[in-house]
Design an enzyme around this catalytic site. Sequence first.
Site, PDB file in Angstrom:
ATOM      1  NE  ARG A  27      24.770  62.767  17.349  1.00 41.11           N
ATOM      2  CZ  ARG A  27      24.266  63.465  18.368  1.00 41.11           C
ATOM      3  NH1 ARG A  27      24.042  64.751  18.258  1.00 41.11           N
ATOM      4  NH2 ARG A  27      23.971  62.856  19.494  1.00 41.11           N
ATOM      5  NE  ARG A  31      19.013  63.847  11.911  1.00 37.86           N
ATOM      6  CZ  ARG A  31      18.218  63.966  12.968  1.00 37.86           C
ATOM      7  NH1 ARG A  31      16.905  64.068  12.809  1.00 37.86           N
ATOM      8  NH2 ARG A  31      18.725  64.002  14.186  1.00 37.86           N
ATOM      9  NE  ARG A  40      17.806  57.418   7.415  1.00 40.79           N
ATOM     10  CZ  ARG A  40      17.525  57.897   8.619  1.00 40.79           C
ATOM     11  NH1 ARG A  40      18.287  58.820   9.155  1.00 40.79           N
ATOM     12  NH2 ARG A  40      16.503  57.441   9.302  1.00 40.79           N
ATOM     13  CG  ASP A  77      23.771  54.207  16.321  1.00 41.98           C
ATOM     14  OD1 ASP A  77      23.540  55.429  16.225  1.00 41.98           O
ATOM     15  OD2 ASP A  77      23.413  53.530  17.293  1.00 41.98           O
ATOM     16  CE1 TYR A 153      19.907  55.897  23.687  1.00 38.22           C
ATOM     17  CE2 TYR A 153      22.180  55.523  24.315  1.00 38.22           C
ATOM     18  CZ  TYR A 153      21.184  56.378  23.892  1.00 38.22           C
ATOM     19  OH  TYR A 153      21.460  57.706  23.686  1.00 38.22           O
TER      20      TYR A 153
END
Length: 344
Positions: A27, A31, A40, A77, A153
């Site tokens: 990652r 952010r 973003r 992703d 998921y």
Amino acid sequence: MSALVNKPLLNVLDGHRENIPPVWMMRQAGRYLPEYRATREKAGSFLDLCFNPELAAEVTLQPIRRFGFDGAILFSDILVIPYALGRKVDFVAGEGPTLEPITEPQTVRQIRREVDHGLLEPIYQTIRRVKPELPDRVTFLGFCGAPWTVATYMIAGHGTPDQAPARLFAYRHPDAFDELINLLVKASAEYLIRQLQAGVDAVQIFDTWAGVLPPEEFARWSIAPTRRIVLAVRDVIPDAKIIGFPRGAGAALEPYVTEVPVNAVGLDWMIDKKFARERIQKVRPVQGNLDPLVLIAGGDALDRSVDDVMRAFSDGPFIFNLGHGITPDAPIAHVEQMLRRVRG
């Protein structure tokens, strides 16, 4: 072992030890970086960013420019595969991914049998954009989610603490779950092959939720499908370099590295370092395993933790990384401190 090349991370995947371990972070485009947050915002939604080759290439390159990591990982992703199989996927700010849940066995039969590579083409375009922009010594990594983790998921429709919905579905409907896993094995192998053909140097298979499975289910739903993906990729690209990361596997890493012919295995921060050094690193190069939270703490705790990881693994083939992804609240100064400590 093959001959050394001017890519330290790739050398480790070939079984060589580097005097200064190559380093990157899971990652690492995220952010915690102000430049990522600005990009973003420009992109709109998270999925819009993943499927915008210009902007996805930009955020892939941002941590390389700032920190000079030895590895760049494609910005995307793991849930683009369900999306390319016709399932609805969305990312809600503050909530994470949401999908159409699979609650009945018959729903599995309604899933598209073939990946829509047209939908995934922007990701392959991102790879082709990034590749010529990388310094020669930087290894370019692609990735996918392991079938078990992606299935968790798809079954629940969102992330859950212990993946109980998927575990229950697998117990109650093993044939339907096996069908879903088979679909994901085929789709994931095709996706990794396309990434390698587009220009990545190596790929990583993230099995983020492997650790919730008991041993027999771990063998069935984590080890066996991942092995099939690796063999399918190597059937097309015999020298493909692949990292496996079954987070939370613990002692089950031994059968994992015995049965899954990955080039290296990722270690989470929970693994016993002595066990990993003596039982895993002697079989495969290892990658990891700094606790992501110690990057938030910084100071002496960070220095001690980096030293502990280096002391445990740097005598063998080793890639320095975190034991999972960097968190949004990790200070940039602490990442710089970590790099100084690793690189001396």
